[in-house]
Design a protein around this motif. Structure first.
Motif, PDB file in Angstrom:
ATOM      1  N   PRO A   1      -8.370   2.087   6.098  1.00  0.00           N
ATOM      2  CA  PRO A   1      -8.635   0.646   5.952  1.00  0.00           C
ATOM      3  C   PRO A   1      -7.681  -0.049   4.987  1.00  0.00           C
ATOM      4  CG  PRO A   1     -10.704   1.856   6.014  1.00  0.00           C
ATOM      5  CD  PRO A   1      -9.599   2.890   5.977  1.00  0.00           C
ATOM      6  N   ALA A   2      -7.212   0.674   3.950  1.00  0.00           N
ATOM      7  CA  ALA A   2      -6.274   0.072   2.992  1.00  0.00           C
ATOM      8  C   ALA A   2      -4.970  -0.334   3.674  1.00  0.00           C
ATOM      9  CB  ALA A   2      -5.991   1.041   1.852  1.00  0.00           C
ATOM     10  N   ASP A   3      -4.607   0.359   4.771  1.00  0.00           N
ATOM     11  CA  ASP A   3      -3.388   0.015   5.499  1.00  0.00           C
ATOM     12  C   ASP A   3      -3.516  -1.318   6.213  1.00  0.00           C
ATOM     13  OD1 ASP A   3      -2.109   2.433   4.811  1.00  0.00           O
ATOM     14  OD2 ASP A   3      -3.183   3.476   6.414  1.00  0.00           O
TER      15      ASP A   3
ATOM     16  N   ASP B   1      -8.596  -8.895   6.844  1.00  0.00           N
ATOM     17  CA  ASP B   1      -9.887  -9.571   6.797  1.00  0.00           C
ATOM     18  C   ASP B   1      -9.714 -11.083   6.795  1.00  0.00           C
ATOM     19  OD1 ASP B   1      -8.664  -9.439   4.334  1.00  0.00           O
ATOM     20  OD2 ASP B   1     -10.533  -9.208   3.205  1.00  0.00           O
ATOM     21  N   GLN B   2      -8.718 -11.576   6.048  1.00  0.00           N
ATOM     22  CA  GLN B   2      -8.475 -13.020   6.047  1.00  0.00           C
ATOM     23  C   GLN B   2      -7.936 -13.493   7.390  1.00  0.00           C
ATOM     24  OE1 GLN B   2      -9.389 -15.124   3.565  1.00  0.00           O
ATOM     25  NE2 GLN B   2     -10.308 -13.244   2.719  1.00  0.00           N
ATOM     26  N   LEU B   3      -7.078 -12.664   7.995  1.00  0.00           N
ATOM     27  CA  LEU B   3      -6.558 -13.001   9.316  1.00  0.00           C
ATOM     28  C   LEU B   3      -7.701 -13.083  10.323  1.00  0.00           C
ATOM     29  CD1 LEU B   3      -3.849 -13.447  10.831  1.00  0.00           C
ATOM     30  CD2 LEU B   3      -3.902 -11.024  11.405  1.00  0.00           C
ATOM     31  N   MET B   4      -8.625 -12.115  10.243  1.00  0.00           N
ATOM     32  CA  MET B   4      -9.765 -12.111  11.154  1.00  0.00           C
ATOM     33  C   MET B   4     -10.657 -13.329  10.910  1.00  0.00           C
ATOM     34  SD  MET B   4      -9.653  -9.419  13.145  1.00  0.00           S
ATOM     35  CE  MET B   4     -11.350  -9.393  13.703  1.00  0.00           C
ATOM     36  N   LYS B   5     -10.795 -13.704   9.667  1.00  0.00           N
ATOM     37  CA  LYS B   5     -11.690 -14.802   9.318  1.00  0.00           C
ATOM     38  C   LYS B   5     -11.189 -16.135   9.850  1.00  0.00           C
ATOM     39  CE  LYS B   5     -13.843 -17.018   5.288  1.00  0.00           C
ATOM     40  NZ  LYS B   5     -13.963 -16.969   3.799  1.00  0.00           N
ATOM     41  N   TRP B   6      -9.861 -16.342   9.797  1.00  0.00           N
ATOM     42  CA  TRP B   6      -9.331 -17.662  10.104  1.00  0.00           C
ATOM     43  C   TRP B   6      -8.618 -17.762  11.451  1.00  0.00           C
ATOM     44  CZ3 TRP B   6     -11.266 -21.263   7.203  1.00  0.00           C
ATOM     45  CH2 TRP B   6     -11.637 -20.973   5.881  1.00  0.00           C
TER      46      TRP B   6
ATOM     47  N   ALA C   1       0.837  -1.203   0.000  1.00  0.00           N
ATOM     48  CA  ALA C   1       0.000   0.000   0.000  1.00  0.00           C
ATOM     49  C   ALA C   1       0.872   1.252   0.000  1.00  0.00           C
ATOM     50  CB  ALA C   1      -0.919  -0.006   1.221  1.00  0.00           C
ATOM     51  N   ALA C   2       2.046   1.195   0.629  1.00  0.00           N
ATOM     52  CA  ALA C   2       2.927   2.361   0.696  1.00  0.00           C
ATOM     53  C   ALA C   2       3.386   2.799  -0.686  1.00  0.00           C
ATOM     54  CB  ALA C   2       4.131   2.060   1.587  1.00  0.00           C
ATOM     55  N   TRP C   3       3.635   1.843  -1.576  1.00  0.00           N
ATOM     56  CA  TRP C   3       4.106   2.187  -2.920  1.00  0.00           C
ATOM     57  C   TRP C   3       3.049   2.913  -3.733  1.00  0.00           C
ATOM     58  CZ3 TRP C   3       8.545   1.726  -5.939  1.00  0.00           C
ATOM     59  CH2 TRP C   3       9.652   1.183  -5.293  1.00  0.00           C
ATOM     60  N   LYS C   4       1.791   2.793  -3.337  1.00  0.00           N
ATOM     61  CA  LYS C   4       0.717   3.449  -4.080  1.00  0.00           C
ATOM     62  C   LYS C   4       0.614   4.936  -3.754  1.00  0.00           C
ATOM     63  CE  LYS C   4      -2.170  -0.686  -4.606  1.00  0.00           C
ATOM     64  NZ  LYS C   4      -1.190  -1.632  -4.102  1.00  0.00           N
TER      65      LYS C   4
ATOM     66  N   GLN D   1     -13.537   0.506   9.621  1.00  0.00           N
ATOM     67  CA  GLN D   1     -13.566   1.958   9.425  1.00  0.00           C
ATOM     68  C   GLN D   1     -13.718   2.670  10.762  1.00  0.00           C
ATOM     69  OE1 GLN D   1     -13.303   3.845   6.292  1.00  0.00           O
ATOM     70  NE2 GLN D   1     -12.802   5.229   7.990  1.00  0.00           N
ATOM     71  N   ILE D   2     -14.545   2.130  11.658  1.00  0.00           N
ATOM     72  CA  ILE D   2     -14.702   2.719  12.998  1.00  0.00           C
ATOM     73  C   ILE D   2     -13.376   2.669  13.748  1.00  0.00           C
ATOM     74  CG2 ILE D   2     -15.757   2.343  15.274  1.00  0.00           C
ATOM     75  CD1 ILE D   2     -18.310   1.486  13.803  1.00  0.00           C
ATOM     76  N   LEU D   3     -12.674   1.535  13.650  1.00  0.00           N
ATOM     77  CA  LEU D   3     -11.382   1.384  14.298  1.00  0.00           C
ATOM     78  C   LEU D   3     -10.408   2.458  13.816  1.00  0.00           C
ATOM     79  CD1 LEU D   3      -9.454  -0.423  16.084  1.00  0.00           C
ATOM     80  CD2 LEU D   3      -8.907  -1.644  13.973  1.00  0.00           C
ATOM     81  N   CYS D   4     -10.354   2.667  12.494  1.00  0.00           N
ATOM     82  CA  CYS D   4      -9.466   3.688  11.931  1.00  0.00           C
ATOM     83  C   CYS D   4      -9.876   5.085  12.383  1.00  0.00           C
ATOM     84  CB  CYS D   4      -9.467   3.606  10.412  1.00  0.00           C
ATOM     85  SG  CYS D   4      -8.725   2.108   9.724  1.00  0.00           S
TER      86      CYS D   4
END
Length: 401
Positions: free
Chosen positions: A251-253, A258-263, A66-69, A230-233
């Protein structure tokens, strides 16, 4: 002179003449070498635990980061006789962290063998580029911004590896000191061994928070995850907006979370506190992913990936890290705000204990954040790691004849 094209001759330990070159890393092969370099040069250190290349790629690969963007970034690799012995990055973000002078540029990803000439040449490459870009001051290291992995580890190299915490050998800080870089800020990680937690203090804070009308704690669900991130951010950005080093969190950071949270992350590890139905505080603890990759090389083969998957499905995490926490700015310095901050810590401790965890780590805590430090000390946290931000003017010192 462009250091990416300059040849320098240095003497090695065996007093053989060797060639040191600092070269820009831009090709796909160079990028892979840049990402893999710490695992190669630090493998001899018993306390270094190599992260997965996939994990590092999400942070450092120009195609994934994301930083490169949003930033101008350049990578360099130091090579002696063709063998990579160090690396560094330089980056310029339009968003300057709070407390850092405008016109500043950042260096990061500093890793090298124990040779001050290598470190000096890497720092000079970053300095020259930042000066060419119009920067008058350089600070770091950060990989690749203050919301990722800021600071050089100067204390705690023998502590257990923790997710999103960089590891550096002690000599790197010594070399930066010798090169005239000054300490700008120290950031600390604080560790709590859960079997030593003080139940009387926890019960006291729990009782205090219960006396606040209309105060509730909830756990996000998969259905509410995107809105709750988004609330967290928003809460983090509001609560920390005037602290040194702050840059807004988006949120992009948190891509991939989301996958970490899911599993892997239990619902109890993500908490949002509401007062009269309005979110006023939030916190997130993630498991220490090094537990899944223990004994696994940075680039696992098929059988090793199966081992990681088996662990992910069956492993009970013993440690975790509080990566984000915040309380609404309007509650800062109030009794309610203090009670909610303590409640967040208490809730996370209780959750991790229920999950049979043994220890948690909180960071990055600024050295002068006395209010938060007092809360951590009351809960028996101890300072475990120190990450230092260094700084220096980009203009070279005048030569004395």
């Amino acid at each position: 002179m462009d250091l990416s094209e300059e040849n320098r001759f240095v003497r090695g330990d065996d007093w053989q003449i060797r060639m040191l070159r600092i070269q820009i890393a831009s090709s796909r092969r160079d990028i892979r070498e840049f990402i893999d370099l710490p695992s190669q040069i630090y493998s001899k250190f018993d306390t270094f635990v190599a992260p997965l290349r996939m994990d590092r790629g999400l942070m450092l690969d120009p195609k994934q980061s994301a930083a490169w963007k949003r930033s101008r970034i350049r990578y360099w690799i130091a090579r002696i006789d063709g063998q990579s012995v160090g690396r560094i990055s330089a980056q310029i973000d339009e968003t300057i962290p709070i407390g850092v002078a405008s016109g500043s540029g950042m260096f990061g990803c500093l890793d090298a063998i124990d040779d001050e000439r290598v470190v000096a040449s890497l720092m000079e490459a970053a300095r020259q580029w930042l000066e060419e870009q119009g920067c008058t001051y350089m600070y770091g290291p950060c990989s690749l911004n203050m919301n990722e992995e800021p600071g050089l580890l100067v204390e705690g190299a023998n502590e257990p590896a923790m997710t999103l915490c960089p590891w550096h050998p002690p000599y790197l800080g010594e070399h930066l000191d010798h090169l005239g870089f000054s300490r700008v800020r120290d950031l600390h990680n604080w560790r709590l061994d859960l079997d030593q937690g003080p139940p009387a203090i926890r019960q006291g804070h729990s009782a205090l928070s219960k006396r606040i009308p209309n105060l509730t704690v909830r756990h996000p669900s998969r259905a509410t995850y995107a809105a709750d991130i988004q609330i967290l951010c928003d809460i983090y950005n509001d609560g920390w907006r005037d602290n040194w080093g702050f840059i807004p969190l988006a949120p992009a950071d948190l891509a991939g979370l989301d996958q970490l949270m899911k599993w892997l992350v239990p619902r109890e590890a993500f908490k949002i506190v509401e007062l009269d139905g309005v979110p006023v505080a939030a916190t997130l603890l993630i498991p220490n992913l090094f537990e899944l990759t223990r004994g696994i090389p940075p680039t696992p083969g098929p059988l090793q990936w199966l081992k990681i998957l088996w662990r992910a499905c069956n492993h009970r995490f013993q440690s975790g890290r509080i990566i984000i926490t915040g309380v609404a700015y309007r509650l800062r310095g109030t009794l309610v705000g203090s009670a909610i901050a303590s409640l967040l810590v208490d809730e996370l401790i209780a959750s991790h204990q229920a999950l049979k965890g043994h220890w948690v780590e909180a960071g990055w805590v600024l050295e002068n954040n006395h209010a938060l430090i007092q809360i951590l000390e009351r809960f028996n946290f101890r300072r475990s790691k120190t990450f230092r931000i260094y700084g220096k003017d980009t203009a070279p010192a005048p030569t004395t004849l």
